[in-house]
Design a protein around this motif. Sequence first.
Motif, PDB file in Angstrom:
ATOM      1  N   MET A   1      77.379   5.360  84.728  1.00  0.00           N
ATOM      2  CA  MET A   1      76.216   4.648  85.267  1.00  0.00           C
ATOM      3  C   MET A   1      76.525   4.109  86.662  1.00  0.00           C
ATOM      4  O   MET A   1      75.695   4.197  87.574  1.00  0.00           O
ATOM      5  CB  MET A   1      75.808   3.509  84.336  1.00  0.00           C
ATOM      6  CG  MET A   1      75.237   3.965  83.004  1.00  0.00           C
ATOM      7  SD  MET A   1      75.126   2.607  81.801  1.00  0.00           S
ATOM      8  CE  MET A   1      74.102   1.421  82.660  1.00  0.00           C
ATOM      9  N   ALA A   2      77.735   3.565  86.821  1.00  0.00           N
ATOM     10  CA  ALA A   2      78.143   3.030  88.126  1.00  0.00           C
ATOM     11  C   ALA A   2      78.147   4.133  89.186  1.00  0.00           C
ATOM     12  O   ALA A   2      77.758   3.901  90.342  1.00  0.00           O
ATOM     13  CB  ALA A   2      79.512   2.378  88.020  1.00  0.00           C
TER      14      ALA A   2
ATOM     15  N   LEU B   1      79.380   3.165  81.032  1.00  0.00           N
ATOM     16  CA  LEU B   1      79.180   2.245  82.146  1.00  0.00           C
ATOM     17  C   LEU B   1      79.765   2.825  83.433  1.00  0.00           C
ATOM     18  O   LEU B   1      79.172   2.686  84.510  1.00  0.00           O
ATOM     19  CB  LEU B   1      79.805   0.881  81.823  1.00  0.00           C
ATOM     20  CG  LEU B   1      79.505  -0.244  82.808  1.00  0.00           C
ATOM     21  CD1 LEU B   1      78.013  -0.536  82.885  1.00  0.00           C
ATOM     22  CD2 LEU B   1      80.267  -1.501  82.407  1.00  0.00           C
ATOM     23  N   GLU B   2      80.890   3.508  83.331  1.00  0.00           N
ATOM     24  CA  GLU B   2      81.519   4.111  84.504  1.00  0.00           C
ATOM     25  C   GLU B   2      80.625   5.191  85.116  1.00  0.00           C
ATOM     26  O   GLU B   2      80.475   5.259  86.340  1.00  0.00           O
ATOM     27  CB  GLU B   2      82.887   4.708  84.133  1.00  0.00           C
ATOM     28  CG  GLU B   2      83.922   3.684  83.676  1.00  0.00           C
ATOM     29  CD  GLU B   2      83.686   3.154  82.256  1.00  0.00           C
ATOM     30  OE1 GLU B   2      84.149   2.028  81.980  1.00  0.00           O
ATOM     31  OE2 GLU B   2      83.027   3.840  81.432  1.00  0.00           O
TER      32      GLU B   2
ATOM     33  N   ALA C   1      75.783  -1.953  85.927  1.00  0.00           N
ATOM     34  CA  ALA C   1      76.637  -0.931  86.523  1.00  0.00           C
ATOM     35  C   ALA C   1      77.327  -1.462  87.779  1.00  0.00           C
ATOM     36  O   ALA C   1      78.299  -0.876  88.243  1.00  0.00           O
ATOM     37  CB  ALA C   1      75.813   0.308  86.850  1.00  0.00           C
TER      38      ALA C   1
ATOM     39  N   ARG D   1      73.954  -1.832  80.670  1.00  0.00           N
ATOM     40  CA  ARG D   1      74.530  -1.117  79.524  1.00  0.00           C
ATOM     41  C   ARG D   1      74.347  -1.944  78.257  1.00  0.00           C
ATOM     42  O   ARG D   1      74.768  -3.093  78.186  1.00  0.00           O
ATOM     43  CB  ARG D   1      76.025  -0.892  79.806  1.00  0.00           C
ATOM     44  CG  ARG D   1      76.733  -0.161  78.722  1.00  0.00           C
ATOM     45  CD  ARG D   1      76.587   1.349  78.835  1.00  0.00           C
ATOM     46  NE  ARG D   1      77.070   1.901  77.587  1.00  0.00           N
ATOM     47  CZ  ARG D   1      76.324   2.598  76.734  1.00  0.00           C
ATOM     48  NH1 ARG D   1      75.109   2.929  77.029  1.00  0.00           N
ATOM     49  NH2 ARG D   1      76.819   2.998  75.602  1.00  0.00           N
TER      50      ARG D   1
ATOM     51  N   TYR E   1      70.855  -1.766  86.594  1.00  0.00           N
ATOM     52  CA  TYR E   1      71.034  -0.699  85.614  1.00  0.00           C
ATOM     53  C   TYR E   1      72.062  -1.233  84.625  1.00  0.00           C
ATOM     54  O   TYR E   1      73.236  -1.409  84.957  1.00  0.00           O
ATOM     55  CB  TYR E   1      71.515   0.575  86.308  1.00  0.00           C
ATOM     56  CG  TYR E   1      71.490   1.833  85.463  1.00  0.00           C
ATOM     57  CD1 TYR E   1      70.705   1.936  84.314  1.00  0.00           C
ATOM     58  CD2 TYR E   1      72.230   2.938  85.826  1.00  0.00           C
ATOM     59  CE1 TYR E   1      70.674   3.095  83.557  1.00  0.00           C
ATOM     60  CE2 TYR E   1      72.214   4.112  85.085  1.00  0.00           C
ATOM     61  CZ  TYR E   1      71.441   4.188  83.955  1.00  0.00           C
ATOM     62  OH  TYR E   1      71.418   5.349  83.205  1.00  0.00           O
TER      63      TYR E   1
ATOM     64  N   ASN F   1      71.660   8.484  81.585  1.00  0.00           N
ATOM     65  CA  ASN F   1      72.071   9.409  82.636  1.00  0.00           C
ATOM     66  C   ASN F   1      71.791  10.863  82.289  1.00  0.00           C
ATOM     67  O   ASN F   1      71.488  11.656  83.168  1.00  0.00           O
ATOM     68  CB  ASN F   1      73.580   9.286  82.894  1.00  0.00           C
ATOM     69  CG  ASN F   1      73.953   8.017  83.622  1.00  0.00           C
ATOM     70  OD1 ASN F   1      73.115   7.160  83.883  1.00  0.00           O
ATOM     71  ND2 ASN F   1      75.222   7.887  83.933  1.00  0.00           N
TER      72      ASN F   1
END
Length: 188
Positions: free
Chosen positions: A90-91, A87-88, A24, A106, A104, A47
Amino acid sequence: MALLESDTQLEAGDAAPAFELEGADGKTYTLESFADNDALLVVFTCNHCPYAQAKFDLLNEIAAEYDDVAVVGINPNDAEEYPEDSLESMAEFVEDGTVQYDAYLRDDTQEVAQAYGAVCTPDPFLFERADDEAFELAYQGRLDDALNPDDDPSRYHVREAIDAILAGESVDLEWQPSQGCSIKWIDE
């Protein structure tokens, strides 16, 4: 939401399956990225699942408390069907401090989750570094005894296992399954 219990394909002493995944934070991580640690806690998580969300604080605490343990979250869920697991997203969890693990990651292809035999979120795997520098499975099972998101834990299985590893002892715990949302497989 399908509720599942973990049922690993790996056995005690098995080597950690290799991976190369995007984090992330935009960096790429491999198993070797964590080679300086005495133990590696890989948790298949996401998430959106309330069972996974309920363990964020515990995983953050473990990452902060144990210098010799790498805590790595891997999100294998189908991000097309579950965009909150992209991924976005998660970031965003990393940036706002919700997730403070060492990494973290992906798992877009879901090949890593399949190699580990992960079935639910959270699904934890604790590895210890062996004499040959490879990580070997020492414990797979629940993080604590709070199986439902609103439960308060009274026993932390993963801490007991980590403490044993860091003390140079074998992990003498019955592997009780973790419980959580099913991994959202692509094309189910």
